[in-house]
Write an enzyme that holds these catalytic residues in place. Sequence first.
Site, PDB file in Angstrom:
ATOM      1  N   LYS A  51      63.764  76.498  45.837  1.00  0.00           N
ATOM      2  CA  LYS A  51      62.539  77.203  46.232  1.00  0.00           C
ATOM      3  C   LYS A  51      61.262  76.417  45.927  1.00  0.00           C
ATOM      4  O   LYS A  51      60.265  76.546  46.628  1.00  0.00           O
ATOM      5  CB  LYS A  51      62.482  78.561  45.539  1.00  0.00           C
ATOM      6  CG  LYS A  51      63.580  79.525  45.976  1.00  0.00           C
ATOM      7  CD  LYS A  51      63.383  79.969  47.402  1.00  0.00           C
ATOM      8  CE  LYS A  51      64.384  81.029  47.829  1.00  0.00           C
ATOM      9  NZ  LYS A  51      64.288  81.314  49.270  1.00  0.00           N
ATOM     10  N   GLU A 100      56.685  87.465  48.140  1.00  0.00           N
ATOM     11  CA  GLU A 100      57.758  88.431  47.935  1.00  0.00           C
ATOM     12  C   GLU A 100      58.881  87.709  47.212  1.00  0.00           C
ATOM     13  O   GLU A 100      58.957  86.481  47.253  1.00  0.00           O
ATOM     14  CB  GLU A 100      58.267  88.939  49.289  1.00  0.00           C
ATOM     15  CG  GLU A 100      59.252  88.003  50.006  1.00  0.00           C
ATOM     16  CD  GLU A 100      58.639  86.693  50.481  1.00  0.00           C
ATOM     17  OE1 GLU A 100      57.400  86.635  50.591  1.00  0.00           O
ATOM     18  OE2 GLU A 100      59.403  85.731  50.722  1.00  0.00           O
ATOM     19  N   SER A 106      72.289  75.595  46.129  1.00  0.00           N
ATOM     20  CA  SER A 106      70.860  75.918  46.250  1.00  0.00           C
ATOM     21  C   SER A 106      70.208  76.334  44.944  1.00  0.00           C
ATOM     22  O   SER A 106      69.003  76.212  44.773  1.00  0.00           O
ATOM     23  CB  SER A 106      70.669  77.016  47.298  1.00  0.00           C
ATOM     24  OG  SER A 106      71.442  78.140  46.957  1.00  0.00           O
TER      25      SER A 106
END
Lengths: 399, 277
Positions: free
Chosen positions: A92, A114, A381
């Site tokens: 991220k 969010e 990830s």
Amino acid sequence: MKKLSYYPVNRKYGKYGGRFVPEVLIAAVRELEETYQRMKEDPNFKKELAHYLSDYAGRPTPLYYAENLTKKLGGPKIYLKREDLAHGGAHKINNTLGQALLAKRMGKKRIIAETGAGQHGVATAMACAALGLKAEIYMGSEDMKRQKLNVFRMKLLNAEVHSVNAGSKTLKDAINEALRDWVTNLRTTYYLIGSVVGPHPYPMIVRDFQSVIGIELKDQILKKEGALPEALVACVGGGSNAIGTFYPFLDNSLVKMYGVEAAGQGLASQKHAASLSAGSEGVFHGMLSHVLQNNEGQIQNTHSISAGLDYPGVGPEHSFLKTVQRVEYVTATDEEAVNAFQVLSEEEGIIPALESSHALAFAMKHAHKTNNKGSIVVTLSGRGDKDVEVVANCLEVKK
Amino acid sequence: MRLIGKTFQKLKNHRDGTLVAYVTGGDPAPKYTPIIAQALIEGGADILEIGIPFSDPIADGPTIQAASVRALRAGTTPRKVLEIVREIKNQHNIPVGILTYYNPIFRMKLDRFFSLAYKCGVDGVIVPDLPIEEADEYRRVAESFGIDTIFLAAPSTSKERLRRIVECTTGFLYLVSHFGVTGEREKVEEETIQMIKRVIPFTTGRIPLAVGFGISKPDHARVVVENGAEGVIVGSAFVNIISENQGKMSKMLDEIKESARRIKEATIQNLGIHSKI
């Protein structure tokens, strides 16, 4: 037909994507689009982003040959793209640094975002702290319960966390509330979307910032193997780590690609989050893509053991890549993901995020069926520390 | 000119503003909406907007979000809302519009939605998350059934874009009064008045202008109409009355009627008295 990497054309990936937002937001998304087009070519912007990616986020992340896992499965070589080792413990940060730098260039000092699993919230809080911006994070109250550790991390990082009690109290409701905030405060506020979803240009911008994953991995696998991988595997919720992995390979037609969605308790159970595998076309959160909805077009509640995949929509570029059959979209259940979570922990000493465990679960099934040649790259990830409690509870119930 | 346009024109000839009254269809249950509509009409509403409840209403504040939840729980579907319109149109000679997010239309497919809307007597459709650049096919199909497509303009809309929106909108132009979601507000901001003045040169002689979002009191309606907007759209004020009077039907209807009457009164003979037109 144009090269697949050429899209979006006129805001769209084939027929998917677009800009289905209230009129008041049009000026904001156009301002963002114009700023991004300028910054993409701006040497100073590129230099600043590269600096933060390397010295702050710790890039490039390694490409690790999972030898024990490979031997156990007896198929092709399995490599892991270690996004779990990026700062914050997930991919991220690639996106939040890029967008926070954009926000700064646009003169916006208040950032809203969010978050589902909390990873994007944490990555936003980090980027904002580093760049001197104020972060406010919307999170469903159900997700706050599942991901207490990340809520605390965000607060430590000086972000304000707003609990969202509407609807299913998960990611989609957090996005609704962030959009309402943005409509109200768009003159001062930048909305930092965490996945390749939302109105154009967000799916394109997030893809471009996440493509660092695929660009690095292409270089790394060529150095290690002297050849491109046979297949790429990544999990798909909104789909940002998957697009980041796939995009630099889209025009290499020999490389197979698998996007793994969350089948929850099974596709037949209705308790899943597999928008591409079991959904239909719809317009949701500013985009035309695949969504889970009923016959009247009401968006349905989803289920996945992994909060980061628990979303009833998917990025429009994935809808496009499914339609043109460039990427195959498959699923893994909660149970398969928890199993993969344990296997990787035991075999390699790496605790993967439950999201990434879906990709691993499919790769493990796939490796069994494939011949020995070539290699498979699984994008890991994120790391699984945040999920230890959920998995412990899940295994406890089974005992 | 179609029914919505004619209604604005007729009122304008008397220097009256038009009251467009919104409620969510099926709130608190489908059978009540025609009765609530009657109360609004008796109070003085000139045009009705009936909302199709949606699971994820991103342009709405807490009041209309809660109404959507109540309506969906009561089993309201897009088809039921269209049936409600048919029932209202059978009883009253008044323009009725539908307000809906785009997905319920998209799911039904444009042709089927508009053909059903046509059969039920729908005069116009407002879709808050469908901007003009995504609306070519939607406009074409709506026009083939003679149904107005009402587009929105916002405080952030540029002049060049405003010109294009005015070209696309039929029935009236819906001007969003402020940055934000739907819901009641204390007063009309100076910014809203400035915006009305900015938009009037684009709409005069082409299309009526109505202002919505946060218009909830007679004073709000008066200010907006005095400054030259031909109409006001009032929603959350009525929806709040529904919300506060669950299970007290006759009190609810009395209050809705009285609220509509007071807002309507504030628009009478006041059109444009503070503007040069």
